[in-house]
Enzyme design. Sequence first.
Site, mmCIF file in Angstrom:
data_model
loop_
_atom_site.group_PDB
_atom_site.id
_atom_site.type_symbol
_atom_site.label_atom_id
_atom_site.label_comp_id
_atom_site.label_asym_id
_atom_site.label_seq_id
_atom_site.Cartn_x
_atom_site.Cartn_y
_atom_site.Cartn_z
ATOM 1 N N ASP A 128 0.730 -1.364 0.040
ATOM 2 C CA ASP A 128 -0.041 0.040 0.032
ATOM 3 C C ASP A 128 1.119 1.622 0.004
ATOM 4 O O ASP A 128 0.165 2.353 0.347
ATOM 5 C CB ASP A 128 -0.986 0.085 1.228
ATOM 6 C CG ASP A 128 -2.159 -1.180 1.170
ATOM 7 O OD1 ASP A 128 -2.644 -1.579 0.164
ATOM 8 O OD2 ASP A 128 -2.285 -1.380 1.863
ATOM 9 N N GLU A 129 2.169 1.834 -1.011
ATOM 10 C CA GLU A 129 3.116 2.457 -0.444
ATOM 11 C C GLU A 129 3.206 2.156 -1.878
ATOM 12 O O GLU A 129 4.325 3.663 -2.245
ATOM 13 C CB GLU A 129 3.927 2.486 -0.076
ATOM 14 C CG GLU A 129 3.575 1.553 1.967
ATOM 15 C CD GLU A 129 3.666 3.053 2.423
ATOM 16 O OE1 GLU A 129 3.622 4.167 2.156
ATOM 17 O OE2 GLU A 129 3.720 3.099 4.036
#
Length: 288
Positions: A232-233
Amino acid sequence: MSQDTRFILKLSCPDRAGIVHAVTGFLLEQGGNILTSAQHGDADHQRFFMRIEFECAALTEASALQAAFQPLAERLQMDWELVARSAKTRVLLLVSKLGHCLNDLLFRVQTGHLPIEIPAIVSNHRDFYQLAASHNIPFHHFPLLNSTEEQKQAQERKIREVMAENQIDLVVLARYMQILSPELCRDLSGRAINIHHSFLPSFKGAKPYHQAYERGVKLIGATAHYVTSDLDEGPIIEQEVARIDHSLPPEQLVAIGRDTECVTLARAIQWHAEHRILLNGRRTVVFR
């Protein structure tokens, strides 16, 4: 002029004087006519970004233009791509047990509102094989019964085989609830899009709508981003929000959020397919 004579050029390079002049001059020499042009200069990193759509009646093959452009690109240290406007991006969809994004994308493609081709769908569950069949798209069921490392590696090898057989340009995680290996993330850098059901960087990981409920937020959202090995980065492409209030239980937030996820993911895929996105480190430049 025919669509077959239209091309898209996107590029990024160290910023310096004369880039626009050099690129537009090249197009003029090739008999090109610029239809749209967008550019951005990142002063913090001294980097320049540009996207041009043009027509060129004298040439109908992108390969000829690519070869002619190569010397200029090397001189200006460009990361670049030049493609025919009519070429459709070939997309592999990965899905698990939540099918709202899958169904939405299939409908958009079927109705001509999303300019991509979907030659295959992969899932670790069998839930949507009939949906795939109704759209005449091959469905590959690669289960993960125990989720051991060995089994995950074997499954990813099968995914790679599907990608190779179908000449896949882009992989889309349409609520695919498995983490890709660092090796696959690296190999798909800039070519894999995930939809996360929260307004990143808030509420990462599992059950973000429930996390949002516990925090009493008044806006929930969805984020489409490129996949990296950092969960999720990845660089964010698009985000959308929906307003909520204290009266809504977590289950209602999930229902509202699903519509937001569909819209956000479809936009990100369309912009990628139209070559409107350029990577800028951990960020993106999106020429809408």
